[in-house]
Write a protein that holds these residues in place. Structure first.
Motif, PDB file in Angstrom:
ATOM      1  N   ILE A   1      28.968  41.473  40.052  1.00 28.84           N
ATOM      2  CA  ILE A   1      30.248  42.165  39.580  1.00 28.84           C
ATOM      3  C   ILE A   1      29.753  43.164  38.361  1.00 28.84           C
ATOM      4  O   ILE A   1      29.024  42.850  37.676  1.00 28.84           O
ATOM      5  N   LYS A   2      30.496  44.096  38.355  1.00 26.81           N
ATOM      6  CA  LYS A   2      30.592  44.985  37.131  1.00 26.81           C
ATOM      7  C   LYS A   2      32.110  45.036  36.610  1.00 26.81           C
ATOM      8  O   LYS A   2      32.888  44.327  37.221  1.00 26.81           O
ATOM      9  N   PRO A   3      32.233  45.421  35.271  1.00 27.02           N
ATOM     10  CA  PRO A   3      33.556  45.300  34.647  1.00 27.02           C
ATOM     11  C   PRO A   3      34.633  45.849  35.581  1.00 27.02           C
ATOM     12  O   PRO A   3      35.945  45.636  35.455  1.00 27.02           O
ATOM     13  N   ALA A   4      34.162  47.142  36.024  1.00 26.13           N
ATOM     14  CA  ALA A   4      35.112  47.952  36.893  1.00 26.13           C
ATOM     15  C   ALA A   4      35.869  47.123  37.968  1.00 26.13           C
ATOM     16  O   ALA A   4      36.937  47.569  38.376  1.00 26.13           O
ATOM     17  N   MET A   5      34.826  46.400  38.612  1.00 26.69           N
ATOM     18  CA  MET A   5      35.238  45.578  39.524  1.00 26.69           C
ATOM     19  C   MET A   5      36.345  44.438  39.307  1.00 26.69           C
ATOM     20  O   MET A   5      37.369  44.354  40.137  1.00 26.69           O
ATOM     21  N   VAL A   6      36.219  43.924  38.076  1.00 26.24           N
ATOM     22  CA  VAL A   6      36.968  43.167  37.837  1.00 26.24           C
ATOM     23  C   VAL A   6      38.441  43.642  37.178  1.00 26.24           C
ATOM     24  O   VAL A   6      39.593  43.037  37.381  1.00 26.24           O
ATOM     25  N   ASN A   7      38.398  44.538  36.629  1.00 24.25           N
ATOM     26  CA  ASN A   7      39.635  45.585  35.977  1.00 24.25           C
ATOM     27  C   ASN A   7      40.429  45.771  37.115  1.00 24.25           C
ATOM     28  O   ASN A   7      41.725  45.867  36.921  1.00 24.25           O
ATOM     29  N   ALA A   8      39.999  46.066  38.502  1.00 27.42           N
ATOM     30  CA  ALA A   8      40.835  46.328  39.537  1.00 27.42           C
ATOM     31  C   ALA A   8      42.005  45.114  39.864  1.00 27.42           C
ATOM     32  O   ALA A   8      43.092  45.665  40.490  1.00 27.42           O
ATOM     33  N   TYR A   9      41.714  43.948  39.531  1.00 28.46           N
ATOM     34  CA  TYR A   9      42.446  42.988  39.715  1.00 28.46           C
ATOM     35  C   TYR A   9      43.033  42.135  38.564  1.00 28.46           C
ATOM     36  O   TYR A   9      43.630  41.286  38.695  1.00 28.46           O
ATOM     37  N   ARG A  10      42.767  42.826  37.283  1.00 32.85           N
ATOM     38  CA  ARG A  10      43.370  42.186  36.159  1.00 32.85           C
ATOM     39  C   ARG A  10      44.172  43.479  35.381  1.00 32.85           C
ATOM     40  O   ARG A  10      43.694  44.448  35.052  1.00 32.85           O
ATOM     41  N   GLU A  11      45.111  42.829  34.385  1.00 35.90           N
ATOM     42  CA  GLU A  11      45.654  43.623  33.881  1.00 35.90           C
ATOM     43  C   GLU A  11      44.967  44.124  32.239  1.00 35.90           C
ATOM     44  O   GLU A  11      45.019  45.269  31.957  1.00 35.90           O
ATOM     45  N   GLN A  12      44.417  42.780  31.946  1.00 31.22           N
ATOM     46  CA  GLN A  12      43.564  42.914  30.714  1.00 31.22           C
ATOM     47  C   GLN A  12      42.066  43.423  31.067  1.00 31.22           C
ATOM     48  O   GLN A  12      41.469  43.227  32.038  1.00 31.22           O
ATOM     49  N   ARG A  13      41.811  44.694  30.453  1.00 26.96           N
ATOM     50  CA  ARG A  13      40.554  45.525  30.913  1.00 26.96           C
ATOM     51  C   ARG A  13      39.401  45.003  30.201  1.00 26.96           C
ATOM     52  O   ARG A  13      39.361  44.322  28.991  1.00 26.96           O
ATOM     53  N   SER A  14      38.311  44.577  31.135  1.00 27.18           N
ATOM     54  CA  SER A  14      36.973  44.107  30.514  1.00 27.18           C
ATOM     55  C   SER A  14      36.068  45.305  30.224  1.00 27.18           C
ATOM     56  O   SER A  14      35.998  46.083  30.988  1.00 27.18           O
TER      57      SER A  14
ATOM     58  N   LYS B   1      33.190  36.308  32.299  1.00 28.36           N
ATOM     59  CA  LYS B   1      33.804  35.011  31.609  1.00 28.36           C
ATOM     60  C   LYS B   1      35.169  35.001  31.895  1.00 28.36           C
ATOM     61  O   LYS B   1      35.830  33.886  32.425  1.00 28.36           O
ATOM     62  N   GLU B   2      36.242  36.052  32.230  1.00 28.82           N
ATOM     63  CA  GLU B   2      37.392  35.916  32.721  1.00 28.82           C
ATOM     64  C   GLU B   2      37.361  35.488  34.091  1.00 28.82           C
ATOM     65  O   GLU B   2      38.380  34.759  34.434  1.00 28.82           O
ATOM     66  N   VAL B   3      36.458  36.000  34.930  1.00 26.52           N
ATOM     67  CA  VAL B   3      36.339  35.392  36.377  1.00 26.52           C
ATOM     68  C   VAL B   3      36.414  34.134  36.330  1.00 26.52           C
ATOM     69  O   VAL B   3      37.019  33.254  37.121  1.00 26.52           O
ATOM     70  N   LEU B   4      35.384  33.486  35.708  1.00 23.12           N
ATOM     71  CA  LEU B   4      34.815  31.928  35.829  1.00 23.12           C
ATOM     72  C   LEU B   4      36.038  31.117  34.957  1.00 23.12           C
ATOM     73  O   LEU B   4      36.461  30.034  35.453  1.00 23.12           O
ATOM     74  N   ALA B   5      36.788  31.670  34.002  1.00 25.65           N
ATOM     75  CA  ALA B   5      37.914  31.008  33.383  1.00 25.65           C
ATOM     76  C   ALA B   5      39.167  30.664  34.296  1.00 25.65           C
ATOM     77  O   ALA B   5      39.923  29.840  34.203  1.00 25.65           O
ATOM     78  N   GLY B   6      39.050  31.517  35.406  1.00 22.61           N
ATOM     79  CA  GLY B   6      40.315  31.396  36.229  1.00 22.61           C
ATOM     80  C   GLY B   6      39.978  30.343  37.540  1.00 22.61           C
ATOM     81  O   GLY B   6      40.658  30.073  38.084  1.00 22.61           O
ATOM     82  N   LEU B   7      38.868  29.695  37.401  1.00 19.60           N
ATOM     83  CA  LEU B   7      38.413  28.993  38.408  1.00 19.60           C
ATOM     84  C   LEU B   7      38.956  27.519  38.282  1.00 19.60           C
ATOM     85  O   LEU B   7      38.770  26.906  37.135  1.00 19.60           O
TER      86      LEU B   7
END
Length: 382
Positions: free
Chosen positions: A132-145, A153-159
């Protein structure tokens, strides 16, 4: 439960114009045989299945062969996409493959797939996090990485990781521990300024982290966060590495053992150095397999005509050749003003030029040859 961890197959890769497919066929066959002997509960492939986003037909055929041989053993296979893969192509027919015990996570779509296996100690949860890259994660979250570390960190925190059960993560990122730089090689994709770094602290909730991306087998911070490394050497910076796969044994919660199982390639990759006549002699050529992939450094001071042809007559898989002598070290050191050039003696001028270019004086025979050539030019000028 035993888990076999490998990564960075790079199927279809070419190194200095040489196709690695025959070598990859043999090494994947070794992994199949190790699976038969060790009988792991699952095989984990941590990304970079292919070397290119659009792999050749031969590369796809080889990976199909590999998966089929593993599926015939009824061993589950879990694999993710790496930065070299096309996530969409890897995901193709994923739901059908699950019926054969093959689980793939190519595209990150806002969630991390998890599958559970069981043994006498209870469940083992295997999480599949594709590259993953930050842009891939940002597409699914309001808070920008803005960084790879923050995104992971954000992806794993939600598991829903249960601290009382055993959890395994498969990931393909550039992971560091405490800012320490891990071992890298020339065949890996580099980023400027270390923007792709992920600190190992984000994996604290996992009993074992099966990493892909770096080609040298190594631990990151602790024994249970590991790169298995690539199964073959893909650059001469990897010459000293011992390629292997990692066998992970999970006991009860908190008990993890790892061991490296060394792989034997069809051809090694190594460097040799010396004068041409010495290197192609039977005594030297017989010291190792002449079929190996070679980087050759020639130290001859004299000009060698058709060096690559003479080398390949003995070593057919020479990949790279370079020269290391006084002439190369002094290349381009000669300079002279136009006025000084007009006033200088032609022989002395050529003599100085030769010495500057070759870092050694002319021999007597060479001096005589130059004198005759200059004398002939003067005769013609009259």
């Amino acid at each position: 439960m035993k888990l076999l961890h490998c990564s960075d197959l790079h199927i279809g890769k070419r190194v200095n114009g040489f196709s690695m497919l025959p070598d990859q066929q043999k090494i994947l066959g070794q992994i199949v045989r190790i699976t038969q002997d060790e009988k792991p509960g699952a095989v984990l492939i941590a990304g970079d299945v292919y070397d290119k986003t659009i792999p050749s037909a031969e590369a796809v055929e080889l990976f199909d062969w590999f998966l089929t041989r593993l599926a015939e053993q009824s061993v589950p296979v879990f694999f993710i996409s790496g930065n070299h893969d096309s996530p969409e192509r890897l995901d193709y027919a994923g739901r059908i493959l699950q019926k054969q015990g093959v689980y793939v996570s190519g595209c990150y779509q806002g969630k991390v797939d998890c599958y559970s296996l069981c043994d006498e100690y209870g469940p083992v949860h295997i999480y599949l996090l594709p590259f993953i890259k930050p842009a891939m994660v940002n597409a699914y979250r309001e808070q920008r990485s803005d960084s790879y570390h923050q995104a992971v960190k954000e992806v794993l925190a939600g598991l829903p990781v249960s601290p009382g059960e055993r959890n395994v993560l498969i990931a393909h990122q550039f992971v560091v521990a405490g800012g320490a730089e891990p071992e890298r090689s020339d065949s890996e994709t580099l980023s400027l300024g270390g923007i792709d770094q992920v600190d190992a602290s984000v994996f604290d909730g996992f009993d074992y982290v099966a990493l892909g991306h770096l080609h040298g087998p190594q631990r990151i911070g602790r024994d249970t966060i590991r790169y298995s490394g690539s199964p073959l050497k893909y650059s001469f910076s990897e010459c000293r590495q011992h390629k292997s796969i990692c066998m992970v044994e999970l006991g009860e919660k908190g008990t993890v053992k790892t061991k490296l199982i060394e792989l034997t390639p069809a051809r090694d990759m190594r460097k040799i150095k010396g004068k041409l006549r010495t290197l192609i002699s039977p005594e030297v050529a017989g010291l190792a397999d002449p079929e190996d992939y070679l980087h050759v450094t020639l130290t001859d001071e004299e000009t060698v005509i058709d060096a690559i042809g003479k080398l390949r007559h003995v070593y057919p898989n020479v990949m790279q050749i370079e020269f290391e002598n006084r002439r190369q070290q002094a290349q381009g050191a000669f300079s002279l003003s136009s006025e000084a050039a007009r006033e200088a003696d032609p022989f002395e001028l050529f003599q100085d030029f030769y010495e500057a270019q070759n870092n050694q004086p002319m021999s007597e025979s060479q001096q005589e040859l130059v004198r005759r050539a200059l004398a002939g030019n003067r005769e013609e000028a009259r």
